[in-house]
Design an enzyme around this catalytic site. Sequence first.
Site, PDB file in Angstrom:
ATOM      1  N   GLU A 162     -19.765  17.071 -28.227  1.00  0.00           N
ATOM      2  CA  GLU A 162     -19.880  15.610 -28.288  1.00  0.00           C
ATOM      3  C   GLU A 162     -18.547  14.939 -27.940  1.00  0.00           C
ATOM      4  O   GLU A 162     -18.288  13.794 -28.307  1.00  0.00           O
ATOM      5  CB  GLU A 162     -20.427  15.181 -29.652  1.00  0.00           C
ATOM      6  CG  GLU A 162     -21.754  15.873 -29.982  1.00  0.00           C
ATOM      7  CD  GLU A 162     -23.002  14.990 -30.022  1.00  0.00           C
ATOM      8  OE1 GLU A 162     -22.869  13.795 -30.263  1.00  0.00           O
ATOM      9  OE2 GLU A 162     -24.110  15.526 -29.806  1.00  0.00           O
ATOM     10  N   HIS A 230     -19.945  12.610 -36.615  1.00  0.00           N
ATOM     11  CA  HIS A 230     -18.815  12.974 -35.751  1.00  0.00           C
ATOM     12  C   HIS A 230     -17.551  12.913 -36.610  1.00  0.00           C
ATOM     13  O   HIS A 230     -17.466  12.100 -37.541  1.00  0.00           O
ATOM     14  CB  HIS A 230     -18.637  11.959 -34.598  1.00  0.00           C
ATOM     15  CG  HIS A 230     -19.706  12.014 -33.558  1.00  0.00           C
ATOM     16  ND1 HIS A 230     -20.298  10.885 -33.031  1.00  0.00           N
ATOM     17  CD2 HIS A 230     -20.300  13.061 -32.936  1.00  0.00           C
ATOM     18  CE1 HIS A 230     -21.198  11.232 -32.125  1.00  0.00           C
ATOM     19  NE2 HIS A 230     -21.222  12.552 -32.053  1.00  0.00           N
ATOM     20  N   CYS A 347     -15.838   4.560 -31.499  1.00  0.00           N
ATOM     21  CA  CYS A 347     -16.930   5.184 -30.728  1.00  0.00           C
ATOM     22  C   CYS A 347     -17.046   4.569 -29.343  1.00  0.00           C
ATOM     23  O   CYS A 347     -17.451   5.230 -28.398  1.00  0.00           O
ATOM     24  CB  CYS A 347     -18.275   4.975 -31.409  1.00  0.00           C
ATOM     25  SG  CYS A 347     -18.405   5.643 -33.051  1.00  0.00           S
TER      26      CYS A 347
END
Length: 417
Positions: A162, A230, A347
């Site tokens: 990711e 995350h 993000c």
Amino acid sequence: MMREINFDGIIGPSHNYAGLSPGNLAATANAGAVAHPRAAALQGVAKMRANLALGLAQGVLIPPPRPDHDWLARLATDYDAAPAHLKAQALSASSMWAANAATVSPAPDTGDGRCHLTVANLVTMPHRSHEWQATLAQLRVAFGNERHFAVRAPVPAPFGDEGAANHMRLCAAHDAPGVEVFVYGVSGGPFPARQHVEASRAVARAHGLDPARTLFVQQSTAAIAAGAFHNDVVAVANERVLLTHEQAFEDRDGFYADLRRLLPEVEIVEVPASEVSLEDAIGSYLFNAQLVTPPDGQPTLIVPGEARANARVRAWIEAHLAGNGPIRRVEVVDVRESMANGGGPACLRLRVACDPATIDPRFLVDDARLDMIAAVIERHWPEAIGPDAIGDAALLARIATARAALIEALGLTELQG
Ligand code: SUG
């Protein structure tokens, strides 16, 4: 001259709340809510303007074509015939969270002295698993100067990757060799672990990183179970500063010791669970902040409004600023449309430390280019997308026109299609 550039994902015209990410508590809580793509994208632009006002360099990445007709074709269907869940997965605007686009190792860390970017495969979530093709194509344009950059295809499935959301770089200065930290998850908890250690190791090998200055650190199972899908939801690093929640890592003492050995000047700012619980951290996105050093040299934390709204988080911030801590300034940005899908200020951006002159200038923005982007958004982005609109033909046409207008305005016609 090497400096950090934040590339923000422009929030796409198909932004909606479909609840596609189990383990992302905000996204699942808001499933079925009405989204506001135009307001969302303008919030993103305002965040970029605030970065510019601090004197930071700013770039953009554009949304891929949505719905992703190629992906549906590979699934032997098309948008009309696809079941509702595939429609939603094909339409998602999730590429806005550019921290998941790629893992970036700046030139001072790599074997061949170029900046390496490995595009993330995002295979764990179906709606994100088809982002990488368009991301790879776009990064190959933006960072097409092969003397300075190597843009690499993703590591293969099943090893989930990711990108930069699970990667931190600590260094004395951006142009000095860094310590690269890859944070991975171990499955077994209630929610998927999206970053596989095998993927992290492959990226580190591909970038030619010095094994002696590369750390592979396990994210705590408690953090994933609490909704930290995350690492960048519970920790953020910039230059010599690491801001982290006490419970971010499985072996926190071992990690801190390794970091201090490799970078003696590191400053670890640990937020204790007794002051800010994991729940508060994840609900407020205190750590999903941009930690930056503007030209005035004052380490600055750019947090979402939700962080200031939480009394315990606010108290921690105020105490840190009043004390002698390394973070000297806190700025607040409103990205609530993205936040409702679990995406905060960190993000929304991919950090690349490099010489801005080596980048395709069409991806860099100043206030005038942001004005132009905002005008396209005002004119073409849908005002609202509710759950019933997902199959609406007029909406799909509008989304396609909106993207085409943005591409035209930025002069990125090779990305049309
Ligand atoms: O992958 N949300 C994203 C949020 C990503 C945040 N990025 C970082 N932490 N770096 C995700 O879970 C929600 C989509 C939806 O439910 O419609 C979503 O994909």
